[in-house]
Design a protein around this motif. Sequence first.
Motif, PDB file in Angstrom:
ATOM      1  N   THR A  41      -4.375   5.525   0.489  1.00  0.00           N
ATOM      2  CA  THR A  41      -5.773   5.137   0.294  1.00  0.00           C
ATOM      3  C   THR A  41      -6.317   5.747  -1.003  1.00  0.00           C
ATOM      4  OG1 THR A  41      -6.668   7.041   1.474  1.00  0.00           O
ATOM      5  CG2 THR A  41      -6.102   5.081   2.801  1.00  0.00           C
ATOM      6  N   SER A  78       0.827  -1.197   0.000  1.00  0.00           N
ATOM      7  CA  SER A  78       0.000   0.000   0.000  1.00  0.00           C
ATOM      8  C   SER A  78       0.867   1.256   0.000  1.00  0.00           C
ATOM      9  CB  SER A  78      -0.913   0.012   1.225  1.00  0.00           C
ATOM     10  OG  SER A  78      -1.636   1.228   1.256  1.00  0.00           O
ATOM     11  N   GLN A 113      -7.427   0.623  -0.489  1.00  0.00           N
ATOM     12  CA  GLN A 113      -5.971   0.818  -0.576  1.00  0.00           C
ATOM     13  C   GLN A 113      -5.479   0.869  -2.012  1.00  0.00           C
ATOM     14  OE1 GLN A 113      -3.818   1.179   2.266  1.00  0.00           O
ATOM     15  NE2 GLN A 113      -5.875   1.496   3.131  1.00  0.00           N
TER      16      GLN A 113
END
Length: 154
Positions: free
Chosen positions: A61, A58, A149
């Motif tokens: 977001t 990740s 994500q």
Amino acid sequence: MNRRDFVNWMGVGALATSLPVALAACGSDTAEAPADAPADNTAAAPADDAAAADGFESIGTVAELDEAGALASSNFQGTQVVVTRSPDNPDTLIAVDSLCTHQGCTVDWDGSAFACPCHASMFNPDGTVASGPASAPLPVYEAKIEGDQVLVKV
Ligand code: FES
């Protein structure tokens, strides 16, 4: 005391002197095991494990991406990465190495291309050179969205 007795005595002395050090070293290894507990806690996070297993990690977001227009990291899996949505197809993510191939400045996403602030090189969304002085394309990485994500694989 003859020479042989002296050498044997010195050998025993050296062993006796170094034994506590060796035991202390072994003891500190054992004592450090609990200090590794945070690593176990990190490994216990199932989402992180899943991301690491396929090489994706990740970078932020989806909300952060949509708010800022791009997500960038100067230290992502050992390199610099910038991610944005494709201007032609917003469902497609674009991830490139943000290190300009001319002299290494960090390129920025300007909404339609990657722009280098140092000598004005421009790179197309696919990383190819739109205008120099840079002559080599930006390396491109895989990117995808899972849940909320934005994941990148370097
Ligand atoms: Fe990017 Fe020179 S470092 S154009």
